[in-house]
Scaffold this active site. Structure first.
Site, PDB file in Angstrom:
ATOM      1  N   ASP A  73       0.875  -1.180   0.000  1.00 31.25           N
ATOM      2  CA  ASP A  73       0.000   0.000   0.000  1.00 31.25           C
ATOM      3  C   ASP A  73       0.907   1.222   0.000  1.00 31.25           C
ATOM      4  O   ASP A  73       2.141   1.090  -0.076  1.00 31.25           O
ATOM      5  CB  ASP A  73      -0.962   0.002   1.211  1.00 31.25           C
ATOM      6  CG  ASP A  73      -2.264   0.763   0.918  1.00 31.25           C
ATOM      7  OD1 ASP A  73      -2.193   1.988   0.700  1.00 31.25           O
ATOM      8  OD2 ASP A  73      -3.340   0.144   0.882  1.00 31.25           O
TER       9      ASP A  73
ATOM     10  N   HIS B  14     -12.533  -0.228  -7.894  1.00 32.46           N
ATOM     11  CA  HIS B  14     -13.752   0.613  -7.893  1.00 32.46           C
ATOM     12  C   HIS B  14     -13.431   2.076  -7.556  1.00 32.46           C
ATOM     13  O   HIS B  14     -14.262   2.943  -7.738  1.00 32.46           O
ATOM     14  CB  HIS B  14     -14.836   0.025  -6.971  1.00 32.46           C
ATOM     15  CG  HIS B  14     -14.660   0.316  -5.524  1.00 32.46           C
ATOM     16  ND1 HIS B  14     -15.703   0.352  -4.631  1.00 32.46           N
ATOM     17  CD2 HIS B  14     -13.547   0.582  -4.794  1.00 32.46           C
ATOM     18  CE1 HIS B  14     -15.243   0.628  -3.432  1.00 32.46           C
ATOM     19  NE2 HIS B  14     -13.954   0.768  -3.490  1.00 32.46           N
TER      20      HIS B  14
HETATM   21  C1  LIG Z   1     -10.857   1.423  -0.750  1.00 30.38           C
HETATM   22  S1  LIG Z   1      -9.334   1.072  -0.021  1.00 30.38           S
HETATM   23  C2  LIG Z   1      -9.352  -0.702   0.013  1.00 30.38           C
HETATM   24  C3  LIG Z   1      -8.399  -1.245   1.018  1.00 30.38           C
HETATM   25  C4  LIG Z   1      -8.437  -2.757   1.234  1.00 30.38           C
HETATM   26  N1  LIG Z   1      -8.064  -3.481   0.049  1.00 30.38           N
HETATM   27  C5  LIG Z   1      -9.808  -3.151   1.718  1.00 30.38           C
HETATM   28  O1  LIG Z   1     -10.551  -3.796   0.992  1.00 30.38           O
HETATM   29  O2  LIG Z   1     -10.151  -2.802   2.857  1.00 30.38           O
HETATM   30  C6  LIG Z   1      -8.174   1.395  -1.323  1.00 30.38           C
HETATM   31  C7  LIG Z   1      -6.724   1.252  -0.916  1.00 30.38           C
HETATM   32  O3  LIG Z   1      -5.892   1.639  -2.030  1.00 30.38           O
HETATM   33  C8  LIG Z   1      -4.761   2.312  -1.483  1.00 30.38           C
HETATM   34  N2  LIG Z   1      -4.133   3.120  -2.527  1.00 30.38           N
HETATM   35  C9  LIG Z   1      -4.587   4.275  -3.092  1.00 30.38           C
HETATM   36  N3  LIG Z   1      -3.728   4.701  -4.029  1.00 30.38           N
HETATM   37  C10 LIG Z   1      -2.708   3.798  -4.064  1.00 30.38           C
HETATM   38  C11 LIG Z   1      -1.538   3.676  -4.842  1.00 30.38           C
HETATM   39  N4  LIG Z   1      -1.238   4.579  -5.784  1.00 30.38           N
HETATM   40  N5  LIG Z   1      -0.728   2.606  -4.624  1.00 30.38           N
HETATM   41  C12 LIG Z   1      -1.025   1.691  -3.675  1.00 30.38           C
HETATM   42  N6  LIG Z   1      -2.138   1.749  -2.903  1.00 30.38           N
HETATM   43  C13 LIG Z   1      -2.959   2.792  -3.099  1.00 30.38           C
HETATM   44  C14 LIG Z   1      -5.355   3.123  -0.350  1.00 30.38           C
HETATM   45  O4  LIG Z   1      -4.362   3.565   0.542  1.00 30.38           O
HETATM   46  C15 LIG Z   1      -6.335   2.124   0.248  1.00 30.38           C
HETATM   47  O5  LIG Z   1      -5.721   1.336   1.246  1.00 30.38           O
END
Ligand SMILES: C[S@@+](CC[C@H](N)C(=O)[O-])C[C@H]1O[C@@H](n2cnc3c(N)ncnc32)[C@H](O)[C@@H]1O
Length: 415
Positions: free
Chosen positions: A281, A323
């Protein structure tokens, strides 16, 4: 481009506004409720959800349009505010401290709130069923109120206020200014209007250290009590992941895996599974992961818009990640994974909603509305998933679905 709403319509008989929406449906729905009620058992989660949907349908047909308008316009925003201020005050904690009913005066003294103000708020919470009014100015907590004493559940309310609700409410105004089409640029959504910012949602989240914590808690609470792909009868983990595993590369890479709750669940539910579990992440999220050795997880900061450093894993897993992004950005994320995959061996597992052609679940359509207005992204239909996955040189092998309104597991491999 402005589109004026100047359609000429035939006048509507105004008396319909104060009569039940569809009284003719009532006898049939009552029969269904009686039938479904008999099939209800304490642990029959699916039966309970079906009955709840039927009861909701009954309420919609019995309610008059005027009552529905007051429900949407008055009760929904006000009960939200009453709950949020109750959380801030510690009201639900005081109310749930023990089994004894509490008066408004006692609750005011314990929370430090002004008594007359608090008694008005309590009346509204009682009228809306959030707490139980058991006598004049006397209350008991419902299980809902008790649940609000748990941080990860309570955090949904300030999370929505801090980062989402104002944007959703600004969406009609955004559409008026931008023409009636869904936003396609994550930096030009209703977030701009609602929160007066040019940032993407995730950049906005990073502007205050409390925002990501509340957001992650809300995400985690949302996933509770629903079938998980790791449970028996959903996705055959042994047959499709563990069998034929090459332990020289990791078993699962959770891409955008937040603080690791899904991998921890996997480790707990499949202690027999060989192969490394890797959490990826953004750096600020990984810093908060607080993993211990017994979690069996290695964490690494990685931006999924850059080259995937872990090559040839058995599966690259993403839960509620795609999403968040419009198709062009999802294609970049998926292409980075496709380039790291070992042909004939690696899989991509996407844990997301697949919106059916009809009878979509209200939780999923609510989320889709949020994704559209705040993120310029979407919950996808089966056809949209195929098109997206194929645009990145992958193909869907199978979609595993447990029940309506619950995220499916979309298994993909290189095309
Ligand atoms: C909606 S959350 C889902 C988190 C987890 N997979 C869950 O289902 O609870 C989206 C995740 O994508 C991560 N994220 C956003 N941009 C990112 C990037 N450029 N690279 C890696 N992770 C990223 C956010 O920090 C967050 O933890």
């Amino acid at each position: 481009m402005a589109i004026e709403n100047n359609h000429n319509v035939a006048p509507v008989d105004e008396t319909i506004a104060v009569k039940a929406n569809d009284i003719d449906q009532v006898p049939h729905l009552l029969e269904e409720i009686a039938k479904q009620g008999k099939a209800l058992t304490q642990d029959g989660a699916q039966n309970r959800r079906r009955l709840l949907e039927t009861v909701r349908s009954l309420s919609y047909v019995l309610e008059t349009p005027r009552e529905a308008i007051i429900r949407y316009c008055w009760s929904q925003p006000t009960i939200f505010a009453a709950i949020e201020l109750g959380i801030n005050l510690g009201l639900f904690k005081v109310l749930s401290k023990d089994d004894k009913p509490k008066t408004a005066a006692e609750l005011a003294e314990a929370t430090g709130a002004e008594p007359v103000f608090l008694s008005r708020v309590l009346k509204h919470l009682g009228a809306m069923g959030a707490i139980y009014e058991i006598g004049p100015d006397t209350y008991k907590p419902s299980n809902f109120a008790k649940t609000l004493t748990i941080q990860k559940y309570a955090d949904g309310f300030p999370c929505m206020t801090d980062c989402i609700n104002a944007a959703v409410l600004a969406f009609p105004q955004w559409l008026k200014k931008n023409g009636y089409q869904a936003p396609s640029d994550g930096k030009n959504t209703a977030l701009k209007l609602g929160f007066n910012t040019d940032l993407h949602f995730f950049e906005f989240l990073a502007t205050n250290p409390v925002y990501p914590v509340r957001f992650m808690n809300h995400m985690s609470a949302y996933h509770q009590g629903r079938p998980s792909w790791m449970d028996p009868g959903f996705y055959p983990v042994q047959e499709r992941l563990s069998a034929g595993l090459d332990t020289s590369a990791p078993l699962l890479v959770d891409v955008g895996g937040s603080t690791g709750h899904d991998l921890k669940e996997f480790h707990r539910k499949h202690p027999e599974a060989q192969g490394k579990l890797i959490l990826q992440d953004l750096p600020e999220v990984i810093e908060n992961a607080k993993l211990v050795d017994s979690d069996g997880i290695e964490a690494m900061a990685h931006d999924f818009f850059k080259e995937q450093p872990i090559k040839g894993a058995r599966a690259y897993y993403m839960h509620s990640v795609l999403h968040d992004w419009p198709d062009n950005k999802c294609k970049e994320i998926l292409t980075n994974l496709a380039q790291a995959m070992k042909p004939g061996y690696s899989k991509v597992l996407i844990n997301e909603n697949v919106i059916p052609d009809m009878d979509a679940d209200w939780q999923t359509t609510s989320l889709d509305f949020i994704m559209m207005s705040v993120f310029a992204s979407k919950e996808r239909t089966e056809r949209q998933w195929h098109a997206l996955v194929e645009s990145a040189g992958l193909k869907i092998v199978k979609i595993f679905t447990a029940e309506k309104g619950v995220e499916s597991l979309i298994e993909c491999e290189l095309a």
